[in-house]
Design a protein around this motif. Structure first.
Motif: not given
Ligand SMILES: Cc1ncc(COP(=O)(O)O)c(C=O)c1O
Length: 436
Positions: A78, A99, A144, A170, A195, A206
């Motif tokens: 992001l 979100t 999202t 997202d 990931l 990831g």
């Molecule tokens: C909607 C959303 N955005 C972003 C993220 C961030 O991902 P990460 O934990 O891989 O950094 C998450 C993780 O749970 C998420 O649920």
């Protein structure tokens, strides 16, 4: 007939052991891929090669996009997307309040300001609420696809183009979800996916960014993939190429072992999404037997959910005790998977958004410029549950999970049908059980 005693009232839990959906699956082929990667000695991949290139190629192909970039988290993907579209101090970005906070938090690193927008009753982005918040500083919007259900992308895309905004999606809950047959993450300037372990494509940690814009891809490489990758992959005629050796201060390379584990999953994604549709219908039928409980994020109207989880709303005027009682009752029976998504508290309730700070600028404007009644209502009344996807070889495991949900809901439905004077009450749940 003897009356049922729910575990939440001191009865014996119907499940012999606490049950949650087992994820990620440990398919031997994926584990062998990890072992092979380990044996290869390639525990860092400096350029676009090996399993990283293989994953990116598979991702690009699955999304019909020319550029994919693997990162070490969804948050990094992001951040890279926001940097990729060139956001900086003074810029405002319309963000959903409903979100996970990582959707918006990387903006503070860039000195841009998220402006929070309320959601629709199913948790998706509300373009009508957003319209009132556009200012002369608004540069972009991020949406999202919550719990896997695609936003109304016709409305989102036309809103973005009407106001000349870059769109970032997202997709961390929505790997493989489609809107009108098109995969999410492909509608705007960039898509970003986590990931992380719980996600539908799981590397442990990831992320991945995908885009059809060369400038976005190049800037994203500059942010976190300096030296070998950036030097080889960035457009040598681009304005930022002279910075490729050093990058711009971050290292967002993914761990090859995680990507090796995730790579084989990509080919199964479409089958999993189909299986999830069936399981989501089963879960909906099981829970909607309880008066006052309604599924919110099921697929409909050309929006095919990836069902990262299925979200239910509980009407406390119909089921006394409401959501908190039902979650406590399910958890006490051993169904741990029923859960209040607390990490996903609406952003307007979090301190960072109430008093925004940035390491690179100071803000004289606010993130909160509206009321957020729909998000507040979702936060107060909803719970979520994982939706199985029955990967080949794991069907029995997934049927057992569904059976556990059936046993627990059967017991609660039966208990609610028995005549009694006392009604469900969240305050009667054992301490620690009430979440929310
Ligand atoms: C909607 C959303 N955005 C972003 C993220 C961030 O991902 P990460 O934990 O891989 O950094 C998450 C993780 O749970 C998420 O649920």
């Amino acid at each position: 007939m003897t009356a049922t005693t729910l575990a939440v009232d001191g009865g014996v839990p119907v499940l012999g052991q606490p049950t949650a959906y087992p994820w990620p699956k440990l398919r031997p082929a994926w584990c062998e891929a990890v072992n092979r990667q380990l044996a290869s000695g390639q525990l860092s991949i400096y350029d676009r090669s090996g399993v990283v290139a293989a994953f990116e190629d598979a991702w690009s192909e699955g999304h019909s996009l020319p550029y994919s970039l693997v990162t070490n988290s969804g948050t990094a993907a992001l951040h890279s997307a926001f940097y990729g579209i060139g956001l900086g101090p003074g810029d405002e970005v319309l963000c959903p309040t409903y979100t996970f906070f990582a959707t918006a938090v990387p903006l503070f690193q860039l000195g841009a300001l998220p402006v929070l927008v309320d959601c629709r009753p199913d948790g998706s982005f509300d373009t009508e609420a957003a319209a009132a918040l556009v200012t002369e500083r608004t540069r972009a919007l991020v949406v999202t696809h919550m719990w896997g259900l695609p936003c109304e992308m016709d409305a989102v895309v036309s809103f973005a183009s009407r106001h000349n905004l870059d769109l970032v999606e997202d997709c961390s809950h929505a790997h493989g979800a489609t809107y009108a047959g098109q995969r999410v993450g492909t509608f705007g300037a960039a898509g970003a996916w986590s990931l992380q372990t719980q996600k539908l494509i799981a590397a442990g940690e990831g992320g991945v960014l995908a885009t059809d814009r060369r400038d976005v891809y190049d800037r994203a490489q500059l942010l976190g993939h300096f030296n070998k990758r950036a030097m080889k992959e960035m457009d040598p005629d681009g304005p930022l190429y002279p910075y490729a050796a050093t990058g711009h201060g971050l290292k967002y390379r993914a761990h090859p072992l995680g990507i090796a584990f995730a790579l084989g999953q990509v080919a199964e994604l479409t089958d999993w999404i189909s299986a999830k549709q069936r399981y989501a219908r089963c879960l909906t039928e099981l829970f909607e037997r309880i008066d006052g409980v309604t599924a919110l994020t099921h697929s409909r109207d050309g929006r095919v959910s990836a069902h990262y989880a299925l979200l239910f709303e509980v009407d406390p005027d119909v089921l006394s005790g409401g959501r908190d009682w039902l979650v406590a009752a399910c958890n006490a029976e051993g169904l741990d998977d029923v859960d209040v998504p607390k990490a996903t508290s609406p952003l307007h309730t979090l301190h960072l958004f109430q008093a925004p700070i940035s390491p690179v600028t100071s803000y004289d404007r606010r993130c909160l410029r509206a009321d957020y009644p729909v998000a507040d209502r979702l936060a107060a009344r909803t719970f979520k549950i994982s939706v199985p996807c029955a990967p080949v070889g794991f069907e029995d495991e997934d049927e057992r999970y569904l059976g556990a949900v059936q046993e627990v809901t059967d017991k609660i439905v039966g208990w609610l049908a028995e005549p009694r004077t006392r009604r469900p009450d969240a305050r009667l749940a054992p301490s620690g059980q009430v979440v929310g």
